[in-house]
Scaffold this active site. Structure first.
Site, PDB file in Angstrom:
ATOM      1  N   LYS A   1      45.707  68.658  58.924  1.00  0.00           N
ATOM      2  CA  LYS A   1      44.537  68.282  58.126  1.00  0.00           C
ATOM      3  C   LYS A   1      44.959  67.912  56.706  1.00  0.00           C
ATOM      4  CE  LYS A   1      41.360  68.344  60.994  1.00  0.00           C
ATOM      5  NZ  LYS A   1      42.361  67.892  61.912  1.00  0.00           N
TER       6      LYS A   1
ATOM      7  N   ASN B   1      40.701  44.111  69.997  1.00  0.00           N
ATOM      8  CA  ASN B   1      41.244  45.438  69.737  1.00  0.00           C
ATOM      9  C   ASN B   1      42.374  45.645  70.740  1.00  0.00           C
ATOM     10  OD1 ASN B   1      41.700  48.171  69.307  1.00  0.00           O
ATOM     11  ND2 ASN B   1      39.949  48.829  70.532  1.00  0.00           N
ATOM     12  N   GLY B   2      43.558  46.061  70.266  1.00  0.00           N
ATOM     13  CA  GLY B   2      44.668  46.298  71.183  1.00  0.00           C
ATOM     14  C   GLY B   2      45.897  45.503  70.775  1.00  0.00           C
TER      15      GLY B   2
ATOM     16  N   CYS C   1      40.200  49.573  65.753  1.00  0.00           N
ATOM     17  CA  CYS C   1      39.398  48.372  65.602  1.00  0.00           C
ATOM     18  C   CYS C   1      38.017  48.624  66.212  1.00  0.00           C
ATOM     19  CB  CYS C   1      39.996  47.135  66.245  1.00  0.00           C
ATOM     20  SG  CYS C   1      41.570  46.662  65.548  1.00  0.00           S
TER      21      CYS C   1
ATOM     22  N   GLU D   1      46.906  64.517  56.645  1.00  0.00           N
ATOM     23  CA  GLU D   1      46.158  63.278  56.882  1.00  0.00           C
ATOM     24  C   GLU D   1      45.128  62.998  55.804  1.00  0.00           C
ATOM     25  OE1 GLU D   1      43.248  64.966  60.472  1.00  0.00           O
ATOM     26  OE2 GLU D   1      43.861  62.893  60.513  1.00  0.00           O
TER      27      GLU D   1
ATOM     28  N   TRP E   1      42.040  47.709  62.416  1.00  0.00           N
ATOM     29  CA  TRP E   1      43.193  48.576  62.123  1.00  0.00           C
ATOM     30  C   TRP E   1      44.409  47.722  62.468  1.00  0.00           C
ATOM     31  CZ3 TRP E   1      47.443  50.727  64.602  1.00  0.00           C
ATOM     32  CH2 TRP E   1      48.079  51.772  63.915  1.00  0.00           C
TER      33      TRP E   1
ATOM     34  N   HIS F   1      65.013  81.130  60.970  1.00  0.00           N
ATOM     35  CA  HIS F   1      65.950  80.252  61.683  1.00  0.00           C
ATOM     36  C   HIS F   1      66.087  78.902  60.976  1.00  0.00           C
ATOM     37  CE1 HIS F   1      66.156  83.201  64.851  1.00  0.00           C
ATOM     38  NE2 HIS F   1      64.834  83.238  64.866  1.00  0.00           N
TER      39      HIS F   1
ATOM     40  N   ARG G   1      36.779  53.348  62.907  1.00  0.00           N
ATOM     41  CA  ARG G   1      37.809  52.974  63.874  1.00  0.00           C
ATOM     42  C   ARG G   1      38.946  52.182  63.234  1.00  0.00           C
ATOM     43  NH1 ARG G   1      35.874  53.495  69.180  1.00  0.00           N
ATOM     44  NH2 ARG G   1      37.650  52.260  69.845  1.00  0.00           N
TER      45      ARG G   1
ATOM     46  N   GLU H   1      47.487  72.931  62.869  1.00  0.00           N
ATOM     47  CA  GLU H   1      46.256  72.174  62.620  1.00  0.00           C
ATOM     48  C   GLU H   1      45.932  72.141  61.117  1.00  0.00           C
ATOM     49  OE1 GLU H   1      44.596  70.199  64.282  1.00  0.00           O
ATOM     50  OE2 GLU H   1      42.615  70.121  63.403  1.00  0.00           O
TER      51      GLU H   1
ATOM     52  N   LYS I   1      40.165  56.436  63.753  1.00  0.00           N
ATOM     53  CA  LYS I   1      39.629  57.552  64.534  1.00  0.00           C
ATOM     54  C   LYS I   1      40.107  57.526  65.978  1.00  0.00           C
ATOM     55  CE  LYS I   1      36.836  61.029  65.170  1.00  0.00           C
ATOM     56  NZ  LYS I   1      37.357  62.309  64.671  1.00  0.00           N
TER      57      LYS I   1
END
Ligand code: M6R
Length: 619
Positions: free
Chosen positions: A492, A101-102, A2, A495, A75, A511, A27, A488, A614
């Site tokens: 990428k 936000n939260g 947010c 997402e 968000w 394995h 955000r 990584e 983000k």
């Protein structure tokens, strides 16, 4: 998560707030809304979806004049991303507006109490109850001083959980009031105008002078004044700072995506991350280390913490710390750390890696470590953020703003910070000779050119992205520092391209994961340098043969001139020769470009992938 903006000054608040929201949209982009104090009432507008939906609606509706206002980009946590759940939320009479936000954890009991008191709830959010709690406090105003700030301080003491709240009220015009607990809020100090925001990007085109708002504090901004108090009403201690980047740094500069721009910026970011690290006497210096040599010499164990990409940087840091500084080091996911009952002592050094400095999982993990009397050192990009503020020392990345949700230049500069920190520990503890440290620093100084060279040769990677954009699954393999690079690369792709992608330690294949290999399955392999790591190199060549024997399509990242591996590569992506520990700096780049290209070809929003934000300020 947010984005929040508040403004009090002499400009039209709507324009300032919308500009701030456009810079904070990374955000969260589930919905957006604004409120302006206008002619003794509050005018507001909000829409589900991206900020563009709100700005289109505003063009078709009457203007919202006024010089005091706030805005929000969401968000979603409580309640789906719908118009009614978008912020701001208002009280029963529409006298005040609040954004948040939260997560408010005692939401259910407060909502029941408010409903029993006759308040009408029109959304599914936890935020709305704050509007009604403020309403009750403002109604009781004469008993106190009737100010919105007093009401906010009182309401905050009733809330459990994490929050940044920003509110305006017609009965206290001229002021925007913000409050924070475990969620970010900064003040921007202008000339005859002031700002409140989740991060400095929101006001960077107006002012670079900023103030960190501390934990459990309330900030009141008026056109010519900023006042900060603690929740109990006592004066709040704050720290002023100056933002060290310009508004242009937060623009796309002709690139289609912020991510593409941030990938391209990496040679410069890596170079800048190294600036000022060596003193006149040739010894390493770290700007905000704040831990004495004596304290660092007493460290007997290091725990590195991070989430997502930052965790992958931490995995690589372990190799550098153990190799150079000879200190036992482990790496943990910040979100798991404090629940694992970790053994922490005052001789444990906890290193927290976070681009945003606001990731709540990481913040909570370092608080736990501090409570156990361990020292905490953070590696962060955003100045004035919570994690550096609560650490015993900081190594800043100096990467400039990273806007795209997918982390790229922050990853490379986190690696630089980790390498430099490992060498610094080696210097303090005498585990390397000065000339060895100087040589390692020379290798680091050569890295901007090496990254540039990789970027200049991305033709085959783009071609591969075109070929593989229709695939459903891609696997990534690596060994040693190549393993976190594989993780990584997979992150990428997940997402950005919403593709099933997994990273594995190549030795683990037999394995279990080898069962996934089927004819044509693309597998990306990060190959260690042959001359410096001959044993591991031979092993990975064997792993490649094993998967080729089962029909996999191999995409091999290997040092230029690596003739042993070349025959087994269906696609070969050459990397410049660099020391093995530093190879992630060059090997990660093609994987970033690959994911960005695939997502673009698929028509996804590369900078704002679905369901993500983000800065992850909820646990
Ligand atoms: O701000 P932080 O570095 O603490 O963020 C941690 C992760 O949320 C972040 O790296 C995330 O994994 C990225 N979106 C990956 O590209």
């Amino acid at each position: 998560m947010c984005g929040i903006v508040g403004y009090a000054g002499d400009r039209q608040a709507l324009g300032v707030v919308l500009e701030g929201l456009s810079r904070l949209e990374y955000r969260g982009y589930d919905s957006a809304g604004v409120a302006v104090l206008t002619e003794g009432k509050i005018a507001w507008a909000k829409r589900a979806g991206k900020l563009g939906n709100l700005t289109s609606a505003l063009k078709e509706s009457p203007p919202l004049p006024g010089t005091v206002g706030l805005g929000h980009t969401r968000w979603a946590t409580h309640g789906a991303p719908t118009d009614p759940n978008a912020h701001p939320h208002t009280d029963c009479d529409g006298n005040l507006a609040v954004v948040h936000n939260g997560i408010i954890e005692n939401f259910a009991e407060l909502r029941d109490e408010l409903k029993a008191g006759g308040h009408l709830m029109t959304s599914e959010t936890d935020t709305e109850l704050v509007a009604h709690l403020l309403e009750d406090e403002m109604a009781a105003g004469p008993a106190e001083d009737g100010s919105l700030a007093t009401a906010m301080r009182s309401v905050c003491q009733r809330l459990d959980g994490t929050f940044t709240l920003v509110a305006v009220d017609v009965r206290d015009p001229g002021v925007v009031v913000g409050a924070r607990r475990n969620s970010p809020l900064v003040v921007g100090r202008g000339d005859g105008e002031n700002f409140l925001a989740s991060d400095v990007a929101a006001f960077i085109s107006f002012t670079k002078d900023a103030t960190e708002i501390g934990q459990n504090q309330v900030a009141e901004i008026r056109a010519g004044e900023v006042t900060v108090t603690n929740f109990d009403g006592s004066p709040g201690a704050v720290r002023d700072f100056t933002v060290d980047w310009d508004a242009e740094a937060a623009e796309k500069a002709g690139f289609k995506w912020f991510m593409a721009k941030e990938i391209a910026e990496q040679p410069r970011a890596v170079a800048e991350a190294l600036v000022g690290r060596v003193g006149k006497d040739g010894r390493l210096v770290l700007d905000e280390m704040r831990l004495s040599d004596e304290e660092l010499r007493s460290v007997d164990r290091i725990v590195v913490l991070g989430c997502g990409t930052a965790y992958h940087a931490g995995m690589i840091a372990k190799y550098a710390i153990e190799h150079w500084a000879k200190i036992p080091c482990e790496v943990a996911l910040a979100s798991e750390f404090r629940y694992s009952d970790p053994i922490l002592t005052k001789s444990t050094l906890v290193i927290a890696i976070s681009q945003s400095g606001e990731t709540l999982d990481t913040l909570m993990a370092i608080r736990h470590a501090s409570e156990q009397h361990s020292r905490v050192l953070s590696i962060c990009n955003v100045k004035g953020s919570s994690i550096p503020r609560e650490s015993d020392g900081v190594v800043y990345l100096h990467a400039g703003p990273e806007i795209a949700v997918a982390s790229t230049k922050a990853f490379l500069t986190q690696l630089i910070a980790c390498y430099v920190l490992a060498l610094y520990l080696a210097q303090v503890r005498g585990s390397m000779y000065p000339d060895e440290i100087a040589m390692a620093l020379d290798h680091l100084r050569a890295m901007p050119n090496a990254v540039e060279e990789v970027l200049e040769r991305m033709g085959p990677v783009r071609a591969m992205a075109r070929e593989l954009a229709g695939e459903r699954c891609v696997l990534f393999l690596g060994r040693h520092v190549g393993f976190p690079v594989a993780l990584e690369g997979a992150l990428k792709l997940k997402e950005l391209a919403y593709m099933h992608a997994e990273g594995f330690a190549a030795g683990e294949l037999k394995h279990g994961p080898i069962a996934l290999i089927e004819p044509g399955l693309p597998v990306v392999i990060v190959t260690p340098p042959p001359a410096d790591m001959p044993v591991l190199h031979d092993k990975i060549v064997s792993n490649i043969q094993e998967i080729r024997a089962r029909g996999a399509r191999t995409i091999v990242l290997a040092e230029r001139g690596d003739e042993k591996v070349a025959p087994y590569a269906d696609t070969l992506i050459e990397l410049p020769p660099v020391p093995p520990l530093l190879q992630p700096l060059v090997a990660a780049v093609p994987l970033q470009v690959f994911a960005c290209e695939v997502a673009d070809i698929q028509g996804h929003d590369v900078d704002q992938p679905r369901n993500l934000a983000k800065s992850v300020t909820v646990e």
